[in-house]
Design a protein around this motif. Sequence first.
Motif, PDB file in Angstrom:
ATOM      1  N   LEU A   1       0.828  -1.200   0.000  1.00 34.01           N
ATOM      2  CA  LEU A   1       0.000   0.000   0.000  1.00 34.01           C
ATOM      3  C   LEU A   1       0.867   1.256   0.000  1.00 34.01           C
ATOM      4  N   GLY A   2       1.931   1.229   0.810  1.00 32.95           N
ATOM      5  CA  GLY A   2       2.861   2.358   0.808  1.00 32.95           C
ATOM      6  C   GLY A   2       3.490   2.546  -0.560  1.00 32.95           C
ATOM      7  N   GLY A   3       3.865   1.430  -1.197  1.00 33.31           N
ATOM      8  CA  GLY A   3       4.450   1.502  -2.528  1.00 33.31           C
ATOM      9  C   GLY A   3       3.489   2.095  -3.546  1.00 33.31           C
ATOM     10  N   MET A   4       2.206   1.771  -3.422  1.00 29.05           N
ATOM     11  CA  MET A   4       1.186   2.335  -4.306  1.00 29.05           C
ATOM     12  C   MET A   4       1.164   3.860  -4.207  1.00 29.05           C
ATOM     13  N   VAL A   5       1.146   4.360  -2.977  1.00 28.44           N
ATOM     14  CA  VAL A   5       1.081   5.803  -2.784  1.00 28.44           C
ATOM     15  C   VAL A   5       2.383   6.470  -3.237  1.00 28.44           C
ATOM     16  N   GLU A   6       3.519   5.833  -2.916  1.00 22.49           N
ATOM     17  CA  GLU A   6       4.820   6.377  -3.339  1.00 22.49           C
ATOM     18  C   GLU A   6       4.922   6.475  -4.852  1.00 22.49           C
ATOM     19  N   HIS A   7       4.551   5.401  -5.550  1.00 25.10           N
ATOM     20  CA  HIS A   7       4.667   5.409  -7.006  1.00 25.10           C
ATOM     21  C   HIS A   7       3.713   6.434  -7.619  1.00 25.10           C
ATOM     22  N   THR A   8       2.530   6.547  -7.037  1.00 33.47           N
ATOM     23  CA  THR A   8       1.592   7.564  -7.508  1.00 33.47           C
ATOM     24  C   THR A   8       2.205   8.948  -7.363  1.00 33.47           C
ATOM     25  N   ALA A   9       2.800   9.224  -6.201  1.00 31.70           N
ATOM     26  CA  ALA A   9       3.437  10.520  -5.969  1.00 31.70           C
ATOM     27  C   ALA A   9       4.549  10.774  -6.981  1.00 31.70           C
ATOM     28  N   ARG A  10       5.334   9.737  -7.246  1.00 28.85           N
ATOM     29  CA  ARG A  10       6.445   9.859  -8.199  1.00 28.85           C
ATOM     30  C   ARG A  10       5.927  10.222  -9.599  1.00 28.85           C
ATOM     31  N   MET A  11       4.879   9.550 -10.039  1.00 28.25           N
ATOM     32  CA  MET A  11       4.328   9.798 -11.371  1.00 28.25           C
ATOM     33  C   MET A  11       3.720  11.197 -11.473  1.00 28.25           C
ATOM     34  N   LEU A  12       3.069  11.626 -10.406  1.00 28.93           N
ATOM     35  CA  LEU A  12       2.414  12.932 -10.433  1.00 28.93           C
ATOM     36  C   LEU A  12       3.403  14.082 -10.356  1.00 28.93           C
ATOM     37  N   PHE A  13       4.339  13.987  -9.416  1.00 31.86           N
ATOM     38  CA  PHE A  13       5.149  15.150  -9.083  1.00 31.86           C
ATOM     39  C   PHE A  13       6.536  15.159  -9.722  1.00 31.86           C
ATOM     40  N   LEU A  14       6.996  14.023 -10.216  1.00 33.05           N
ATOM     41  CA  LEU A  14       8.259  13.990 -10.949  1.00 33.05           C
ATOM     42  C   LEU A  14       8.037  13.967 -12.455  1.00 33.05           C
ATOM     43  N   TYR A  15       7.026  13.213 -12.887  1.00 33.95           N
ATOM     44  CA  TYR A  15       6.807  13.046 -14.322  1.00 33.95           C
ATOM     45  C   TYR A  15       5.634  13.854 -14.849  1.00 33.95           C
ATOM     46  N   GLY A  16       4.956  14.547 -13.946  1.00 31.96           N
ATOM     47  CA  GLY A  16       3.917  15.476 -14.380  1.00 31.96           C
ATOM     48  C   GLY A  16       2.672  14.834 -14.941  1.00 31.96           C
ATOM     49  N   GLU A  17       2.360  13.638 -14.512  1.00 36.29           N
ATOM     50  CA  GLU A  17       1.144  12.989 -14.990  1.00 36.29           C
ATOM     51  C   GLU A  17      -0.069  13.832 -14.617  1.00 36.29           C
ATOM     52  N   GLU A  18      -0.932  14.084 -15.583  1.00 37.29           N
ATOM     53  CA  GLU A  18      -2.116  14.894 -15.321  1.00 37.29           C
ATOM     54  C   GLU A  18      -3.039  14.161 -14.351  1.00 37.29           C
ATOM     55  N   HIS A  19      -3.625  14.917 -13.433  1.00 40.40           N
ATOM     56  CA  HIS A  19      -4.469  14.268 -12.436  1.00 40.40           C
ATOM     57  C   HIS A  19      -5.394  15.268 -11.779  1.00 40.40           C
ATOM     58  N   ASP A  20      -6.443  14.744 -11.201  1.00 35.50           N
ATOM     59  CA  ASP A  20      -7.350  15.508 -10.356  1.00 35.50           C
ATOM     60  C   ASP A  20      -6.978  15.145  -8.921  1.00 35.50           C
TER      61      ASP A  20
END
Length: 207
Positions: free
Chosen positions: A166-185
Amino acid sequence: MRTNARTGRPPTERGRRKRGALVRAAREVFEERGFEDTRIARITGRAGVAYGSFYTYFDSKEAVFHEVAKGVAGEMFDAARSAAPVGTEPIDRIRHSTERFLAAYRDNARIMQVIEQISPRHPEFRTLFLEIRGLFVERIVTGTRRLQEEGLASTDIDVPATASMLGGMVEHTARMLFLYGEEHDPDVVVETATRLWARGIGLAYPA
């Protein structure tokens, strides 16, 4: 009284300001150029400090990076330790934890990326990275076991393994959003992570 690690003398106010300027400048340069391409001359230039003065406060580039990384760890630790108010419902506690972690990662994303990049080659930074991650995962472990004791979470799960995933899920989500700029709501991200987390530990999630 704290002393200067290089000289053994108590730091002066001017010395503290200069050291702080070097640490702030180092963080900016590490974020921009990564660890390998950062040069001490660029750090001192950014800080407005003479090159030779750097060695009054730090032995090496690794030493100042360690100081930067410790500051980041402190911010991430504070986020992980931040508990929801007493009496908060379980789903809302999960939502609170998710929001806090995502916000802390967002604010530290660039330097977290550098820490992750150099961790495989530098054991001390690998340890620090694992400590940052470990505190977040441990909070999930503690919270899940408390919910099990309250009869709310499933008792047929491996709690440490579940918490790590579960921690890995949140970490990877954060990485995709804030490092790679994945568009999100942002609201959808938090609510989806909360739902997956809750269902992953067997909580009833409202329809």
